[in-house]
Scaffold this motif. Structure first.
Motif, PDB file in Angstrom:
ATOM      1  N   UNK A 165       0.808  -1.225   0.000  1.00 55.26           N
ATOM      2  CA  UNK A 165       0.000   0.000   0.000  1.00 55.26           C
ATOM      3  C   UNK A 165       0.837   1.270   0.000  1.00 55.26           C
ATOM      4  N   UNK A 166       2.155   1.154   0.099  1.00 56.39           N
ATOM      5  CA  UNK A 166       2.990   2.351   0.057  1.00 56.39           C
ATOM      6  C   UNK A 166       3.321   2.664  -1.393  1.00 56.39           C
ATOM      7  N   UNK A 167       2.752   3.743  -1.909  1.00 58.31           N
ATOM      8  CA  UNK A 167       2.955   4.146  -3.294  1.00 58.31           C
ATOM      9  C   UNK A 167       3.818   5.402  -3.313  1.00 58.31           C
ATOM     10  N   UNK A 168       4.826   5.422  -4.186  1.00 56.08           N
ATOM     11  CA  UNK A 168       5.733   6.552  -4.241  1.00 56.08           C
ATOM     12  C   UNK A 168       5.570   7.379  -5.495  1.00 56.08           C
ATOM     13  N   UNK A 169       6.286   8.514  -5.547  1.00 60.07           N
ATOM     14  CA  UNK A 169       6.262   9.368  -6.724  1.00 60.07           C
ATOM     15  C   UNK A 169       7.265   8.895  -7.767  1.00 60.07           C
ATOM     16  N   UNK A 170       8.313   8.201  -7.312  1.00 62.99           N
ATOM     17  CA  UNK A 170       9.346   7.667  -8.201  1.00 62.99           C
ATOM     18  C   UNK A 170       9.514   6.177  -7.959  1.00 62.99           C
TER      19      UNK A 170
ATOM     20  N   UNK B 198      -4.287  -6.447  -9.267  1.00 61.43           N
ATOM     21  CA  UNK B 198      -4.858  -5.674  -8.159  1.00 61.43           C
ATOM     22  C   UNK B 198      -4.490  -4.202  -8.344  1.00 61.43           C
ATOM     23  N   UNK B 199      -5.097  -3.609  -9.376  1.00 63.70           N
ATOM     24  CA  UNK B 199      -4.825  -2.209  -9.711  1.00 63.70           C
ATOM     25  C   UNK B 199      -5.773  -1.323  -8.931  1.00 63.70           C
ATOM     26  N   UNK B 200      -5.226  -0.385  -8.144  1.00 64.26           N
ATOM     27  CA  UNK B 200      -6.056   0.524  -7.358  1.00 64.26           C
ATOM     28  C   UNK B 200      -6.125   1.871  -8.059  1.00 64.26           C
TER      29      UNK B 200
ATOM     30  N   UNK C 156      -8.548  11.671  -0.107  1.00 61.28           N
ATOM     31  CA  UNK C 156      -7.092  11.882  -0.034  1.00 61.28           C
ATOM     32  C   UNK C 156      -6.384  10.602   0.394  1.00 61.28           C
ATOM     33  N   UNK C 157      -6.985   9.893   1.343  1.00 62.19           N
ATOM     34  CA  UNK C 157      -6.391   8.638   1.817  1.00 62.19           C
ATOM     35  C   UNK C 157      -6.390   7.600   0.692  1.00 62.19           C
ATOM     36  N   UNK C 158      -7.519   7.532  -0.041  1.00 61.28           N
ATOM     37  CA  UNK C 158      -7.597   6.585  -1.152  1.00 61.28           C
ATOM     38  C   UNK C 158      -6.562   6.922  -2.215  1.00 61.28           C
ATOM     39  N   UNK C 159      -6.356   8.223  -2.478  1.00 59.18           N
ATOM     40  CA  UNK C 159      -5.373   8.636  -3.480  1.00 59.18           C
ATOM     41  C   UNK C 159      -3.956   8.279  -3.045  1.00 59.18           C
ATOM     42  N   UNK C 160      -3.703   8.346  -1.754  1.00 62.28           N
ATOM     43  CA  UNK C 160      -2.339   8.079  -1.277  1.00 62.28           C
ATOM     44  C   UNK C 160      -1.931   6.629  -1.477  1.00 62.28           C
ATOM     45  N   UNK C 161      -2.909   5.713  -1.621  1.00 58.72           N
ATOM     46  CA  UNK C 161      -2.568   4.298  -1.809  1.00 58.72           C
ATOM     47  C   UNK C 161      -3.006   3.787  -3.183  1.00 58.72           C
TER      48      UNK C 161
END
Length: 932
Positions: A221-226, A336-338, A429-434
């Protein structure tokens, strides 16, 4: 039970002072039993307009021997008696009937008001749409008795729905409605009275539905910018295989078509992400560009654990991506694409502010309508996203802003402590963060980066679809406008010692502050109230001075039919009539500064400490801060317009001819530098795509507008066979558009003959609404004779509603302006003919167009012409939407043949079968091409 009379009238027009009734219809009923009906045609003593005859079927011959209104009005009054009166938008009917001195004291029920509350997600609230939604038979023509019957049917369905509500919710709606003059109260009181024996429980909180997006996701669930791996690359062959013959898509989609253009686009985007490059991609109609970018975006996000932002211009495309394309992609590939859609703060309901409104109660009918609408919406599982419900533009949006998450002072900690994290904005915002893919619109994208990335989580990979709209959308997002009504509304919201925010502020401070401190606050509130009174007076003088300036600019002549627009430039500010504008604004701005300083002091003095936490006081302080921020923004921007201009802004004033409302406006001169600074230079890879990015085969114009110097480019043609599917007919003997009379007459007769030859099925694109209206009135009779229905943009229904009706009609012509030049998708025989009345050049006097033109050495060829070509290409693209479509594009503008630039338009569209011929030959040629 009390008998109710459902009524409807037909009239010669909309003005009760100058128009007349031509028919009255009414139904008296009691529960399910119809007691009596009343129906009477009336001689209005004047001709019935053709448009009214077309709408109602009532002709001058039909009413010629009927009685005048005076002869039958008492019979109708006796029929109604003292029964409650039911109608749809019933105030319109009563505005005519009460001029006859009847129905002054009857109770009123309005199905529009009830529907606006009890059907919060309905797309439209007109009677026909409600009849369709509620499965009530509705005749094709608007006759009074038929409409009265339909209104009764709608009423019964809505009352049944109200009767099924939890008793505590119904009781609260009645209680809240009694606080105002809301016209829906009487009907709900009757429903509650019928259920009076049921026990009413204590008031319950209404919760926002969480929805599937907020369930705990599987996987990392940790998604980064790079990318986590700095050397991450996509395997081009592996990604391409997804769209190849025998790949996952061909197995999942039963009607899958392999398109080489789609595969080429996919490969280019995969390389751009892997190599950290920017790219401009033009993909013609039918390429399937959404999957061409979704597949590499999804694979990149999944493989590198990196988020990708996708920006669109329209809600329709957002809905298509999140509700259809991405779920299909997820299922076809088994991944499992979010993905989530993220919008600006004002799009989300704030449960805390909403509860505050419930507690204090509505103060106006508009507040009651929105409060009731939201209560029903949440009861039925609403998620808190404004786009799920139907809000009327002006008054209801103003109310929504008071209960939206627009409160910038609200932090996630406040949300968690006050609502348990229920706030839809913070959940989004929480959904977007993951999420791997975040879908936004252009306006949010650029306003977010301009405001320091306060909404979107950090990202470095971006896809901009519908990219030809980037400049327009960003201009709109960063524009500013204010009128006198905005000022008055803010002053009213602020209030004083006994009203508004300040009055509520003082009430909450009683018992919290020491008497001496409370007295000091009361003194400050009195000072703010006095200043607000002065500011209101000065603001009236200011807008009066602006109005006088506008009068001087038109040399004292009366207003015409179009809005007056005046650019405010350095030369403008030297005019004698501008001196008074500047003087009054200086005085007003000084008073505003003092008032804002006092409000800031009040906020500081009233802010509760942790020991004296007060939720309502916090809400009031947050609203005060919002009002102060809005006043500060208005003051700063008007000062720029009046006396301290920014060279990178465009300033103008607009006055409407009907309402006389004056609006001060400003917009950015260029958005290219903003894109360059925040996107091209900051993001690792930006892909901008659309069906129309080039003019005459070149990306140069778009590059210059968006400062896209460093982006690679790829232009892909359409897979459709335009040569055999599209006929482009250029009329060589129509008068030039400079011959306004001759051109208009030829256009009207040509459209009628063309529509008759092709059985309608025609979309006519105009560049001005005035010409559309004039043409519609002129061709109505000829079309009606041939049984062809005209659907006209701007007559009540939304663009989507018009399209639905047009698609379902046997023989119809749809007349549209700007909204219909693009985004309209009518595949198959429903649309066989596209008529373009004029080349879509922008109005050169428009302030934004004029200001931007001045930045070019050759404004016409470097700016106006490329813009017109892009719009022309979009309009042309409405015709052929599938491989099997076949149709005719007829251009009623001879400039394509007589001007040197004409060939640039023709060479910018796909190569199709082109015929140059006379206006008289057009119908026969079109019918032959369509095999009619």
């Amino acid at each position: 039970m009390t008998s109710i009379v459902s009524l409807d009238i037909e009239t010669t027009g909309l003005d009760p002072m100058n128009d007349a009734i031509i028919e009255i219809g009414a139904v008296k009923f009691n529960g399910n039993r119809i007691e009596a009906e009343f129906s009477q045609l009336i001689n209005p003593g004047r001709p019935i307009p053709q448009m009214i005859t077309q709408l109602t079927g009532i002709t001058n011959e039909m009413v010629h021997k009927e009685p005048p209104i005076k002869a039958i009005i008492q019979d109708f009054a006796d029929f109604v008696g003292d029964s409650p009166v039911l109608g749809h938008n019933v105030r319109f009917d009563l505005s005519f009937l009460r001029r006859q001195n009847i129905l002054e004291y009857n109770d009123i029920i309005d199905t529009y008001e009830l529907a606006a509350v009890f059907l919060p997600t309905a797309s439209r609230y007109n009677l026909g749409a409600l009849g369709q939604l509620l499965s009530i038979p509705f005749p094709a023509t608007h006759r009074a008795l038929d409409d009265a019957r339909a209104t009764r049917g709608v009423y019964e369905k809505l009352i049944r729905k109200a009767g099924e509500l939890p008793i505590d919710l119904l009781a609260e709606l009645v209680r809240q409605g009694d606080r105002t003059d809301w016209i829906g109260s009487f009907a709900l009181q009757q429903v509650l009275r019928a259920r009076s024996r049921e026990p009413i429980q204590a008031r319950k909180a209404l919760h926002v539905s969480s929805g599937p997006l907020f369930e705990k996701p599987a996987g990392k669930i940790v998604i980064g910018a790079e990318p986590e791996n700095g050397n991450a690359r996509l395997d081009i062959d592996e990604v391409s295989a997804i769209l190849e013959h025998g790949g996952p898509f061909s197995k999942f989609f039963s009607s899958y078509e392999y398109r080489p253009q789609q595969l080429e686009m996919l490969k280019a985007i995969a390389r751009s992400f892997s190599e950290g490059q920017h790219m401009l991609v033009e993909a013609g109609t039918g390429t399937g560009k959404s999957f061409a970018y979704l597949v590499p975006a999804a694979m990149w996000a999944m493989q590198t654990n990196t988020r990708v932002v996708i920006s669109t211009n329209t809600i329709n495309l957002q809905d298509q991506l999140i509700n259809k394309d991405i779920p299909d992609l997820r299922e076809a590939l088994g991944i499992d694409l979010r993905a989530t859609v993220l919008k600006g703060r004002s799009n989300y309901l704030c449960p805390r502010r909403f509860e505050m409104l419930r507690q204090r109660g509505p103060e106006t009918a508009e507040e009651m309508r929105v409060l009731g609408k939201v209560m029903i919406w949440l009861h039925e599982g609403g998620t808190g996203d404004r786009n799920e419900i139907n809000l009327n533009q002006s008054p209801e949006w103003d109310v929504w802003m008071k209960i939206s998450a627009e409160d910038e002072g609200c932090k996630s900690e406040t949300c968690l402590s006050r609502t348990g994290g229920e706030c839809p904005f913070y959940r989004s915002r929480q959904a977007a963060s993951i999420a791997h893919l975040i879908i936004v619109n252009h306006a949010l994208l650029l306003s977010d980066v301009a405001a320091g990335n306060r909404i979107l989580p950090e990202y470095n990979y971006l896809i901009i679809d519908e990219g030809h709209h980037m400049e327009e959308a960003t201009t709109g997002a960063l524009a500013f406008k204010v009128n006198q009504y905005d000022f008055d509304r803010l002053i009213h919201e602020l209030g004083g010692l006994n009203s508004g925010l300040l009055g509520r502020f003082l009430i909450q401070l009683q018992g919290i502050l020491l008497p001496s401190d409370l007295a000091a606050v009361q003194t400050t509130v009195r000072q703010v109230s006095d200043l607000a009174f002065k500011i209101t007076s000065l603001n009236n003088q200011f807008f009066e001075a602006v109005d006088n300036f506008l009068t001087d600019q038109r040399d004292g002549r009366p207003m015409g039919t179009y809005p007056q627009q005046e650019r405010i430039q350095n030369s403008t500010r030297t005019l004698p009539s501008w001196d008074l504008v500047e003087e009054i604004w200086y005085d007003e701005s000084e008073e505003l500064k003092e008032m804002l300083n006092l409000i800031t002091g009040l906020i500081r003095a009233g802010s509760p400490d942790e020991e004296n936490s007060n939720e309502e006081l916090e809400d009031i302080i947050g609203n005060l801060a919002t009002v102060a921020s809005r006043f500060s923004e208005i003051s700063s921007n008007i000062t720029s317009l009046v006396s301290k201009p920014d060279s990178l802004q465009i300033y103008w004033i607009e006055k409407q001819p009907t309402s006389n409302r004056i609006t001060l406006q400003m917009a950015p001169l260029h958005i290219g530098p903003l894109m360059e600074k925040h996107l091209w230079h900051q993001k690792t890879s930006v892909v901008l795509t659309s069906a129309t990015l080039t003019t005459h085969g070149e990306f140069d114009y778009l590059r210059s507008r968006l400062n896209a110097d460093e982006a690679d480019e790829l232009a892909l043609g359409s897979p459709f066979d335009y040569e055999n599917s599209a006929l482009l007919y250029l009329i060589n003997d129509i008068p030039e558009i400079t011959d306004a009379y001759g051109y208009q007459k030829s256009l009207e007769s040509g459209l009628v003959r063309l529509a008759k030859a092709t059985n309608g099925r025609m979309l006519v694109l105009f560049t001005s609404y005035a010409q559309l209206k004039k043409t519609s009135q002129a061709i109505a009779g000829g079309m009606a004779d041939a049984g062809i229905q005209i659907y006209e943009q701007g007559v009540g229904a939304s663009a989507n509603a018009l399209l639905e009706n047009f698609r379902g009609a046997d023989k119809a012509v749809l007349l549209g302006t700007r909204a219909f030049w693009e985004g309209v998708d009518i595949p198959g025989e429903a649309l066989s003919v596209l008529a373009i009345t004029k080349l879509p050049f922008d109005v050169p006097s428009d302030p934004i167009i004029a200001a931007r033109s001045e930045t070019y050495e050759d404004p016409f060829n470097e700016y106006s012409l490329p813009e017109a070509i892009l719009k022309f290409r979009q309009g042309f693209g409405r015709l052929i939407r599938t491989q099997s479509d076949r149709g005719v594009v007829a251009v009623f503008d001879k400039r394509l043949l007589t001007k040197k630039y004409g060939k640039l338009f023709i060479e910018s569209i796909p190569e199709c079968h082109m015929v140059t011929g006379s206006l008289s030959e057009l119908p026969r040629t079109a019918a032959k091409w369509l095999n009619l």
